[in-house]
Design an enzyme around this catalytic site. Structure first.
Site, PDB file in Angstrom:
ATOM      1  N   PRO A  10       0.893  -1.176  -0.072  1.00  0.00           N
ATOM      2  CA  PRO A  10      -0.062   0.064  -0.131  1.00  0.00           C
ATOM      3  C   PRO A  10       0.956   1.257   0.113  1.00  0.00           C
ATOM      4  O   PRO A  10       1.817   1.425   0.732  1.00  0.00           O
ATOM      5  CB  PRO A  10      -0.704   0.063   1.329  1.00  0.00           C
ATOM      6  CG  PRO A  10      -0.189  -1.275   2.112  1.00  0.00           C
ATOM      7  CD  PRO A  10       0.477  -2.091   1.192  1.00  0.00           C
ATOM      8  N   ASN A  11       0.299   2.057  -0.717  1.00  0.00           N
ATOM      9  CA  ASN A  11       0.913   3.631  -0.913  1.00  0.00           C
ATOM     10  C   ASN A  11       2.244   3.710  -1.590  1.00  0.00           C
ATOM     11  O   ASN A  11       2.679   4.897  -1.912  1.00  0.00           O
ATOM     12  CB  ASN A  11       1.169   4.191   0.572  1.00  0.00           C
ATOM     13  CG  ASN A  11       0.054   4.357   1.369  1.00  0.00           C
ATOM     14  OD1 ASN A  11      -1.315   4.591   0.815  1.00  0.00           O
ATOM     15  ND2 ASN A  11      -0.185   3.912   2.847  1.00  0.00           N
ATOM     16  N   ARG A  18       3.370  11.185  -2.258  1.00  0.00           N
ATOM     17  CA  ARG A  18       3.267  10.937  -0.567  1.00  0.00           C
ATOM     18  C   ARG A  18       4.515  11.348  -0.042  1.00  0.00           C
ATOM     19  O   ARG A  18       5.522  10.715  -0.351  1.00  0.00           O
ATOM     20  CB  ARG A  18       2.902   9.592  -0.352  1.00  0.00           C
ATOM     21  CG  ARG A  18       2.878   9.127   0.794  1.00  0.00           C
ATOM     22  CD  ARG A  18       2.747   7.685   1.202  1.00  0.00           C
ATOM     23  NE  ARG A  18       2.829   7.319   2.616  1.00  0.00           N
ATOM     24  CZ  ARG A  18       3.254   6.523   3.217  1.00  0.00           C
ATOM     25  NH1 ARG A  18       3.868   5.605   2.200  1.00  0.00           N
ATOM     26  NH2 ARG A  18       3.352   6.303   4.450  1.00  0.00           N
ATOM     27  N   TYR A  23      10.287  10.414   0.945  1.00  0.00           N
ATOM     28  CA  TYR A  23      10.419   9.173  -0.313  1.00  0.00           C
ATOM     29  C   TYR A  23      10.905   9.870  -1.520  1.00  0.00           C
ATOM     30  O   TYR A  23      11.072   9.080  -2.535  1.00  0.00           O
ATOM     31  CB  TYR A  23       8.814   8.736  -0.519  1.00  0.00           C
ATOM     32  CG  TYR A  23       8.438   7.977   0.759  1.00  0.00           C
ATOM     33  CD1 TYR A  23       8.861   6.707   1.346  1.00  0.00           C
ATOM     34  CD2 TYR A  23       7.309   8.399   1.385  1.00  0.00           C
ATOM     35  CE1 TYR A  23       8.644   6.146   2.182  1.00  0.00           C
ATOM     36  CE2 TYR A  23       6.927   7.713   2.460  1.00  0.00           C
ATOM     37  CZ  TYR A  23       7.495   6.566   3.062  1.00  0.00           C
ATOM     38  OH  TYR A  23       7.048   5.650   3.959  1.00  0.00           O
ATOM     39  N   ASN A  75       8.707  -4.698  -1.018  1.00  0.00           N
ATOM     40  CA  ASN A  75       8.414  -3.453  -0.099  1.00  0.00           C
ATOM     41  C   ASN A  75       6.829  -3.645   0.360  1.00  0.00           C
ATOM     42  O   ASN A  75       6.118  -3.243  -0.701  1.00  0.00           O
ATOM     43  CB  ASN A  75       9.015  -2.332  -0.487  1.00  0.00           C
ATOM     44  CG  ASN A  75       8.661  -1.285   0.228  1.00  0.00           C
ATOM     45  OD1 ASN A  75       7.816  -1.375   1.186  1.00  0.00           O
ATOM     46  ND2 ASN A  75       9.432  -0.109  -0.219  1.00  0.00           N
ATOM     47  N   ALA A  78       3.160  -0.589   4.916  1.00  0.00           N
ATOM     48  CA  ALA A  78       2.763  -0.602   6.110  1.00  0.00           C
ATOM     49  C   ALA A  78       2.796  -2.154   6.728  1.00  0.00           C
ATOM     50  O   ALA A  78       2.551  -2.583   7.953  1.00  0.00           O
ATOM     51  CB  ALA A  78       1.443   0.097   6.354  1.00  0.00           C
ATOM     52  N   HIS A  81       4.938  -4.165   9.087  1.00  0.00           N
ATOM     53  CA  HIS A  81       5.000  -4.141  10.280  1.00  0.00           C
ATOM     54  C   HIS A  81       3.821  -4.869  10.950  1.00  0.00           C
ATOM     55  O   HIS A  81       3.775  -5.155  12.157  1.00  0.00           O
ATOM     56  CB  HIS A  81       4.994  -2.664  10.796  1.00  0.00           C
ATOM     57  CG  HIS A  81       5.698  -2.043   9.960  1.00  0.00           C
ATOM     58  ND1 HIS A  81       7.287  -1.818  10.207  1.00  0.00           N
ATOM     59  CD2 HIS A  81       5.691  -0.764   9.095  1.00  0.00           C
ATOM     60  CE1 HIS A  81       7.690  -1.043   9.271  1.00  0.00           C
ATOM     61  NE2 HIS A  81       6.720  -0.589   8.973  1.00  0.00           N
ATOM     62  N   GLU A  99      13.811  -7.948   1.621  1.00  0.00           N
ATOM     63  CA  GLU A  99      12.681  -6.960   1.858  1.00  0.00           C
ATOM     64  C   GLU A  99      13.526  -5.755   1.797  1.00  0.00           C
ATOM     65  O   GLU A  99      14.620  -5.232   2.393  1.00  0.00           O
ATOM     66  CB  GLU A  99      12.534  -6.909   3.292  1.00  0.00           C
ATOM     67  CG  GLU A  99      11.250  -5.809   3.559  1.00  0.00           C
ATOM     68  CD  GLU A  99      10.430  -6.316   5.082  1.00  0.00           C
ATOM     69  OE1 GLU A  99       9.709  -7.087   5.117  1.00  0.00           O
ATOM     70  OE2 GLU A  99      10.631  -5.336   6.018  1.00  0.00           O
ATOM     71  N   HIS A 101      12.977  -1.415   2.003  1.00  0.00           N
ATOM     72  CA  HIS A 101      12.525   0.027   2.523  1.00  0.00           C
ATOM     73  C   HIS A 101      13.213   1.201   2.139  1.00  0.00           C
ATOM     74  O   HIS A 101      14.303   1.419   2.250  1.00  0.00           O
ATOM     75  CB  HIS A 101      12.040   0.011   4.087  1.00  0.00           C
ATOM     76  CG  HIS A 101      11.402  -1.142   4.633  1.00  0.00           C
ATOM     77  ND1 HIS A 101       9.974  -1.016   4.849  1.00  0.00           N
ATOM     78  CD2 HIS A 101      11.656  -2.256   5.221  1.00  0.00           C
ATOM     79  CE1 HIS A 101       9.597  -1.917   4.938  1.00  0.00           C
ATOM     80  NE2 HIS A 101      10.676  -2.855   5.405  1.00  0.00           N
ATOM     81  N   ILE A 102      12.443   2.093   1.334  1.00  0.00           N
ATOM     82  CA  ILE A 102      13.285   3.416   0.644  1.00  0.00           C
ATOM     83  C   ILE A 102      13.691   4.158   1.779  1.00  0.00           C
ATOM     84  O   ILE A 102      14.878   4.696   1.791  1.00  0.00           O
ATOM     85  CB  ILE A 102      12.146   4.097  -0.087  1.00  0.00           C
ATOM     86  CG1 ILE A 102      11.696   3.347  -1.323  1.00  0.00           C
ATOM     87  CG2 ILE A 102      12.895   5.275  -0.604  1.00  0.00           C
ATOM     88  CD1 ILE A 102      10.538   3.586  -2.444  1.00  0.00           C
ATOM     89  N   ARG A 108      12.495   6.402  12.110  1.00  0.00           N
ATOM     90  CA  ARG A 108      11.097   7.014  11.882  1.00  0.00           C
ATOM     91  C   ARG A 108      10.219   6.559  12.940  1.00  0.00           C
ATOM     92  O   ARG A 108      10.699   6.157  14.072  1.00  0.00           O
ATOM     93  CB  ARG A 108      10.326   6.190  10.606  1.00  0.00           C
ATOM     94  CG  ARG A 108      11.053   6.753   9.402  1.00  0.00           C
ATOM     95  CD  ARG A 108      10.459   6.526   8.036  1.00  0.00           C
ATOM     96  NE  ARG A 108       9.164   7.311   7.941  1.00  0.00           N
ATOM     97  CZ  ARG A 108       8.261   6.894   7.170  1.00  0.00           C
ATOM     98  NH1 ARG A 108       8.300   5.776   6.397  1.00  0.00           N
ATOM     99  NH2 ARG A 108       7.126   7.444   7.260  1.00  0.00           N
ATOM    100  N   ARG A 112       7.375   1.643  13.264  1.00  0.00           N
ATOM    101  CA  ARG A 112       8.028   1.156  11.893  1.00  0.00           C
ATOM    102  C   ARG A 112       9.073   0.333  12.265  1.00  0.00           C
ATOM    103  O   ARG A 112       9.690  -0.122  11.247  1.00  0.00           O
ATOM    104  CB  ARG A 112       8.045   2.075  11.156  1.00  0.00           C
ATOM    105  CG  ARG A 112       6.659   2.809  10.726  1.00  0.00           C
ATOM    106  CD  ARG A 112       7.151   4.133   9.546  1.00  0.00           C
ATOM    107  NE  ARG A 112       6.036   4.893   9.318  1.00  0.00           N
ATOM    108  CZ  ARG A 112       5.014   4.747   8.710  1.00  0.00           C
ATOM    109  NH1 ARG A 112       4.961   3.699   8.085  1.00  0.00           N
ATOM    110  NH2 ARG A 112       4.052   5.551   8.658  1.00  0.00           N
TER     111      ARG A 112
END
Length: 144
Positions: A10-11, A18, A23, A75, A78, A81, A99, A101-102, A108, A112
């Site tokens: 998602p996202n 966003r 990002y 990736n 959310a 997590h 995995e 993550h950007i 954060r 997260r």
């Protein structure tokens, strides 16, 4: 030529819109073009999938596993997590997975800091922007 599946949760389709301070301004299409180029340089074909639906991502892991992909770069956003279902699907595939993550998830919000899905992956790369995907391809190339 072996195929690597790249799954986005998602996202990720909102990249470029966003939280650009987190990002950046590049889009998901830009990211996919970057990954495709990097993968071709390493002798891999790519298959991309993005969904905001946890179930669709689980189903895609199963179908890609059955179709003979060589590994995964994920990736899950959310869902990283929270999703035992995605973790179990990756584990059941028995394929090498990384995995990515950007952003740096450890820098954060506290919720997260832990990835539920990383346990089904051989490596987690966090906070390296798009270059994290190139590093993931290098990792997979070592295993195949």
């Amino acid at each position: 030529m072996k195929t690597i599946a790249i799954l986005h949760g998602p996202n990720l389709d909102r990249l470029g819109k966003r939280e650009p301070q987190v990002y950046g301004h590049a889009t998901l299409a830009d990211l996919e073009a970057f990954i495709r180029t990097e993968a071709e340089q390493r002798g891999f074909a790519t298959r991309f999938f993005q969904s905001a639906s946890e179930g669709a991502l689980v189903d895609k892991i199963h179908s890609l596993t059955d179709s003979g992909v060589a590994g995964f770069i994920v990736n899950f956003g959310a869902y990283s997590h929270t999703s035992i279902a995605l973790r179990d699907a990756l584990s059941a595939s028995a394929l090498p997975a990384v995995e990515v993550h950007i952003s740096d998830i450890k820098a954060r919000e506290e919720f997260r800091h832990h990835s539920m899905t990383a346990g089904a992956c051989r490596v987690m790369i966090s906070g390296k922007g798009f270059n994290g995907y190139a590093e993931a391809l290098d990792q997979i190339a070592q295993w195949l």
